[in-house]
Design a protein around this motif. Structure first.
Motif, mmCIF file in Angstrom:
data_model
loop_
_atom_site.group_PDB
_atom_site.id
_atom_site.type_symbol
_atom_site.label_atom_id
_atom_site.label_comp_id
_atom_site.label_asym_id
_atom_site.label_seq_id
_atom_site.Cartn_x
_atom_site.Cartn_y
_atom_site.Cartn_z
ATOM 1 N N PRO A 85 0.769 -1.308 -0.195
ATOM 2 C CA PRO A 85 0.121 -0.090 0.071
ATOM 3 C C PRO A 85 0.839 1.118 -0.028
ATOM 4 C CG PRO A 85 -0.885 -1.332 1.798
ATOM 5 C CD PRO A 85 0.437 -2.025 0.977
ATOM 6 N N ARG A 86 2.012 1.233 0.666
ATOM 7 C CA ARG A 86 2.885 2.486 0.891
ATOM 8 C C ARG A 86 2.089 3.633 1.074
ATOM 9 N NH1 ARG A 86 7.627 2.226 -3.698
ATOM 10 N NH2 ARG A 86 7.732 -0.127 -3.640
ATOM 11 N N LEU A 87 1.470 3.536 2.633
ATOM 12 C CA LEU A 87 0.546 4.492 2.942
ATOM 13 C C LEU A 87 1.833 5.255 4.188
ATOM 14 C CD1 LEU A 87 -2.877 3.098 3.355
ATOM 15 C CD2 LEU A 87 -1.968 4.642 1.459
ATOM 16 N N LEU A 88 1.645 6.592 4.480
ATOM 17 C CA LEU A 88 2.372 6.922 5.602
ATOM 18 C C LEU A 88 1.813 6.643 6.808
ATOM 19 C CD1 LEU A 88 2.940 10.922 4.342
ATOM 20 C CD2 LEU A 88 4.402 8.648 3.920
ATOM 21 N N PRO A 89 2.516 5.878 7.589
ATOM 22 C CA PRO A 89 1.810 5.176 8.733
ATOM 23 C C PRO A 89 1.451 6.158 9.797
ATOM 24 C CG PRO A 89 4.068 4.771 8.700
ATOM 25 C CD PRO A 89 4.074 5.383 7.440
ATOM 26 N N ASP A 95 -5.761 11.979 5.196
ATOM 27 C CA ASP A 95 -4.443 12.868 5.031
ATOM 28 C C ASP A 95 -3.453 12.288 4.127
ATOM 29 O OD1 ASP A 95 -5.239 14.989 6.665
ATOM 30 O OD2 ASP A 95 -4.324 14.202 8.526
ATOM 31 N N ASN A 96 -3.495 10.675 4.198
ATOM 32 C CA ASN A 96 -2.602 10.138 3.095
ATOM 33 C C ASN A 96 -3.060 10.511 1.602
ATOM 34 O OD1 ASN A 96 -0.429 7.944 3.461
ATOM 35 N ND2 ASN A 96 -1.912 7.771 5.159
ATOM 36 N N MET A 97 -4.363 10.612 1.377
ATOM 37 C CA MET A 97 -5.073 11.015 0.111
ATOM 38 C C MET A 97 -4.437 12.282 -0.256
ATOM 39 S SD MET A 97 -7.094 8.322 -0.584
ATOM 40 C CE MET A 97 -8.206 9.142 -1.620
ATOM 41 N N LEU A 98 -4.615 13.402 0.693
ATOM 42 C CA LEU A 98 -4.311 14.535 0.538
ATOM 43 C C LEU A 98 -2.845 14.775 0.660
ATOM 44 C CD1 LEU A 98 -6.884 16.560 2.970
ATOM 45 C CD2 LEU A 98 -6.919 15.977 0.445
ATOM 46 N N TYR A 99 -1.858 13.932 0.729
ATOM 47 C CA TYR A 99 -0.442 14.174 0.582
ATOM 48 C C TYR A 99 -0.185 14.138 -0.774
ATOM 49 C CZ TYR A 99 4.510 12.731 0.790
ATOM 50 O OH TYR A 99 5.707 12.575 0.910
ATOM 51 N N ASP A 123 -16.024 5.178 5.376
ATOM 52 C CA ASP A 123 -16.227 5.705 6.981
ATOM 53 C C ASP A 123 -14.750 5.371 7.545
ATOM 54 O OD1 ASP A 123 -16.666 3.000 6.749
ATOM 55 O OD2 ASP A 123 -18.235 2.949 7.744
ATOM 56 N N VAL A 124 -13.810 5.398 6.827
ATOM 57 C CA VAL A 124 -12.347 5.102 7.378
ATOM 58 C C VAL A 124 -11.642 6.183 7.280
ATOM 59 C CG1 VAL A 124 -12.599 2.506 6.897
ATOM 60 C CG2 VAL A 124 -11.127 4.144 5.345
ATOM 61 N N ALA A 125 -12.152 7.505 6.675
ATOM 62 C CA ALA A 125 -11.128 8.608 6.497
ATOM 63 C C ALA A 125 -10.426 8.991 7.502
ATOM 64 C CB ALA A 125 -12.154 9.520 5.815
#
Lengths: 254, 281, 294
Positions: A85-89, A95-99, A123-125
């Motif tokens: 996934p490579r999401l900022l943990p 916020d990951n999306m907006l990054y 509902d997980v935003a």
């Protein structure tokens, strides 16, 4: 309309301490993609698939040859879905999306939520990635790639780390979103069956990174994995894949 | 999102009730043993004080507690406490400042990494009393001693954590950022800063404990006020009761700061790490 | 204070040192990267800084002065007047106290740590006590020990024991608790008897943190010993440093303090590191890599 022109693309990794011989990932690959098509690139490991995507994304440099990804003559915007996934943990999902968004506004947040909804995650935003399952994290990764409104979508085996059922449901999400957006997509995988399920065209790479075969998949959409026509096509592509394996084994790939 | 819990058949539910009961029993058993542990601690203290030594040599717990209570109500305590804590905080901030530079050098330059890591490792192994005594000679009786020593002793820990935070950054996140066209500044604020900040904060609790103790030790040798000096004064006048009371206050403050300030801060900043988002205590 | 963190921090620091890449080729650059060169450089810088301090602060003796004084001290020559050098006697006394203190404190702390780590109710019973003892500053132990035992050797020994026990206990219990639960399950499923499990699983699994506990114990024990000897003893290295301080012979005072550092460093290099290397033959641990490099 986006085009991706790949000409004589070569990538050689110099020897490192761990691997004292140099490795050729791509050996003069040429192909072109025009329009809103979903192209799968399949090949065994070591055929430079990830390298190809990295070069298209501008993350790696080619040793020789060129890649041009253009949208109406200007460099195309790229959306990338990685194997993991490579999401900022330390950032929440939204916020990951907006990054990856350039402008930060209420509108971009609404957009982020819209794409999250498209992958079934409304509902997980405000949760952190560690609170999501692997499949949900990967769905965030997919939503993130669509959020930047890409001209070219790059998919690097996004389903390979998931269990079979989760992978199938994610492929269904992918197909649905793609049918709505019709982005030019370059999808790298080692799995022939998922390539047939999603792609309009399958390019086969052989080890060493050159094209071996180019197959058009002319099946109606939306496709179902248990549709006999899809099954037949999968068998056909698998046969060709095996033939390539035999050819490679017996040294016929000069 | 998460799968619904399937309605359990009777047998399973009875089983799970049994399991739950056992878990509750275990938890209360553990709490009981903790209570017993404290009782044993105080009990042993009484026994040692009354039978092995004399109450003059080791005052009983209630005597020490009363003395500590009296100290708390005096103005003297506030003054000394403030002196000690301000020094530790000052040394700490200085160490943080130094660590930023050193940490960056360690993370991004090979030669400096070798040089600094070896030097810092050596620094860690120097007995803290050496710093305390030397500051008496070099700086004399001055508040600079505890400050400087707190800084010297904590710098290796903070630097190390910072450097690890910087070098431990997930390369794949950087590649992801590049693929999505993020600028260098965005990558620094989005990835490098949070990663290193969290890593540094993880180490501050330990660093604080170390700084607090070294500050005290230096005050014992070279200071005109502070908790350390009070402990030394009590020692020199054979006032074991006063010494233990000061020590007790010292420990209580240290544990309070550790648990109320640092643990909370850590929890707040590492919400993303726990699967429940830090909701549970 | 959390000593698991300390363990990780020390190991991390070492691993950072180890991560500095392959052996450099014998070029000028390679020469600059040699560990001995770097060590020498650090030492030189340290002495230079000290020398500079001694120029600024006239009370502080210079490096040459210290070296001359310590030469007299070690060779047993005369410091002028009735004072003659004494080196081996205080050193022997201190090392003896240190050894006895460690010989008592390390096993006691280790056993306590095993029990706390392995038995649930024992953890409840002893854990808080150990943490309080750990939080108690060494100087308080030192003062107490010297008040209780006066000038005899038991004060310093007790101080060493009391500082060492909680350090060992905390580290070993953390190590035992961190033994891979999967391996524990595997052992139970194969019906491995308790004795063998203790030896191979618990002992082997907690070895890394045991070594950190040992290293920290060596460091803090030495520290406590010096404090007791400084404040309440008429023999030993701490007393000797105090003696020269009270006599206003600062070169001797500083020289002995430098010796404290040299002694603990030697102890680490000559005793702990080789031991650690032997114990971790099965694993290329980062600490190991550092030890080899140094």
């Amino acid at each position: 309309m986006a085009t991706v022109l790949i000409e004589n693309l070569t990538k050689v990794y110099p020897p490192t301490l761990n691997n004292p011989t140099q490795v050729q990932a791509l050996g003069g690959l040429s192909m072109s993609i025009t329009g809103n098509v979903f192209v799968a690139v399949v090949g065994p490991s070591g055929s430079g698939k990830t390298t190809l995507l990295n070069i298209v994304a501008g993350v790696e440099r080619a040793t020789a040859g060129s890649v041009r990804a253009l949208q109406e003559g200007v460099p195309a915007r790229v959306g990338y879905v990685f194997q993991e996934p490579r999401l900022l943990p330390w950032r929440t999902v939204v916020d990951n999306m907006l990054y990856v968004q350039d402008r930060k506004s209420d509108r971009s947040r609404r957009e982020a939520e819209f794409y999250l909804q498209m992958v079934g995650l409304s509902d997980v935003a405000d949760l952190y990635p560690s609170q999501l399952s692997g499949g949900m994290q990967q769905r965030v990764g997919i939503a993130r790639a669509f959020l930047v409104n890409p001209d070219v979508l790059l998919l690097d085996e996004p389903f390979s780390h998931l269990d079979a059922l989760t992978g199938r449901s994610l492929r269904d999400y992918m197909q649905r979103i793609w049918l709505q957006t019709r982005k030019t997509a370059l999808f790298v995988t080692h799995d022939v069956t998922e390539a047939v399920e999603l792609a309009d065209r399958i390019v086969m790479l052989r080890p060493g990174g050159t094209a071996y075969d180019d197959i058009a998949v002319d099946l109606p959409r939306p496709r179902r994995h248990d549709d006999p026509a899809v099954r037949d096509m999968q068998d056909e592509v698998l046969r060709r894949f095996d033939a390539m394996g035999a050819a490679v084994r017996f040294g016929a790939h000069a | 999102m998460s799968a619904a819990v399937p309605s359990a058949p009777e047998a399973t539910s009875a089983h799970s009730v049994r399991e739950l009961r056992r878990a509750v029993r275990r938890r209360w058993g553990f709490r009981l043993s903790v209570l017993l542990g404290w009782a044993a601690f105080v009990g042993v203290w009484y026994v040692v004080s009354l039978y092995l030594l004399t109450p003059q040599q080791l005052p009983q717990p209630h005597v020490v507690a009363t003395e500590a209570g009296e100290l708390l109500s005096q103005r003297d305590f506030g003054r000394n406490f403030q002196a000690s804590i301000l020094r530790v905080v000052a040394g700490f901030l200085l160490a943080l400042l130094a660590s930023v530079g050193l940490g960056l050098l360690i993370a991004y330059n090979r030669w400096w990494r070798r040089f600094l890591v070896n030097t810092l490792l050596f620094l860690v192994s120097v007995p803290t009393v050496s710093f305390a005594i030397l500051s008496l000679l070099v700086l004399g009786v001055s508040p600079m001693g505890p400050i400087l020593n707190a800084m010297i002793v904590t710098t290796p820990y903070i630097t190390m954590n910072l450097a690890q935070g910087l070098t431990g950054v997930d390369r794949r996140l950087i590649v992801m950022s590049e693929a999505f066209g993020r600028t260098r500044a965005q990558m620094i604020t989005g990835i490098l800063v949070p990663a290193s900040l969290l890593s540094v904060l993880g180490g501050t609790r330990l660093a604080f404990a170390v700084a607090w103790r070294v500050g005290l030790l230096t005050e014992v040798f070279a200071s005109a006020d502070g908790i350390g000096l009070q402990i030394r004064r009590s020692f020199e006048s054979y006032d074991i009761r006063g010494m233990l009371a000061w020590a007790l206050l010292f420990i209580v403050i240290m544990l309070l700061i550790e648990n109320l300030v640092f643990r909370q801060l850590e929890r707040l900043l590492s919400r993303w790490r726990s699967p429940d988002g830090g909701a549970a205590p | 204070m959390s000593d698991m963190r300390a363990r990780e921090d020390l190991a991390g620091l070492r691993s950072l040192g180890a991560r500095s890449g392959p052996k450099a080729p014998p070029t000028m650059r390679g020469f600059l990267q040699r560990p001995w060169f770097i060590g020498l450089l650090a030492l030189g810088l340290l002495l230079l800084v000290w020398q500079w301090i001694s120029w600024v602060n006239l009370q502080v003796p210079g490096v040459g002065e210290i070296a001359r004084f310590m030469f007299t001290e070690i060779s047993g020559g005369s410091h002028g007047g009735a004072l003659s050098g004494e080196f081996w006697a205080p050193l022997a006394v201190s090392l003896q106290r240190y050894a006895v203190g460690l010989a008592i404190g390390v096993p006691v702390g280790a056993v306590l740590g095993m029990v706390i780590g392995g038995v649930r109710w024992a953890r409840g019973l002893f854990n808080d006590t150990v943490l309080v003892l750990l939080a108690l500053p060494a100087v308080v132990w030192a003062f107490l020990a010297s008040l209780w035992f006066g000038l005899s050797s038991w004060g310093p020994i007790l101080a060493v024991v009391l500082t060492v026990v909680p350090f060992m206990a905390v580290n070993i219990s953390a190590g035992v608790r961190n033994v891979d639960p999967g391996l524990a399950e595997m052992s139970r499923s194969f019906g491995v008897p308790f004795g063998r499990r203790l030896h191979h699983l618990l002992f082997g699994g907690s070895l890394p943190s045991a070594f950190t506990g040992l290293r920290l114990s060596f460091m803090t024990g030495w520290n406590s010993l010096l404090i007791v000897e400084w404040f309440g003893s008429t023999s030993g290295v701490g007393w000797r440093a105090r003696f020269w301080y009270d006599a206003l012979r600062y070169p001797g005072f500083v020289g002995w303090i430098f010796l404290f550092v040299i002694l603990i460093t030697l102890l680490d290099r000559l005793l702990l590191s080789p031991l650690e290397r032997r114990a971790f033959q099965w694993n290329q641990r980062p600490t190991l890599a550092f030890a080899e490099e140094a």
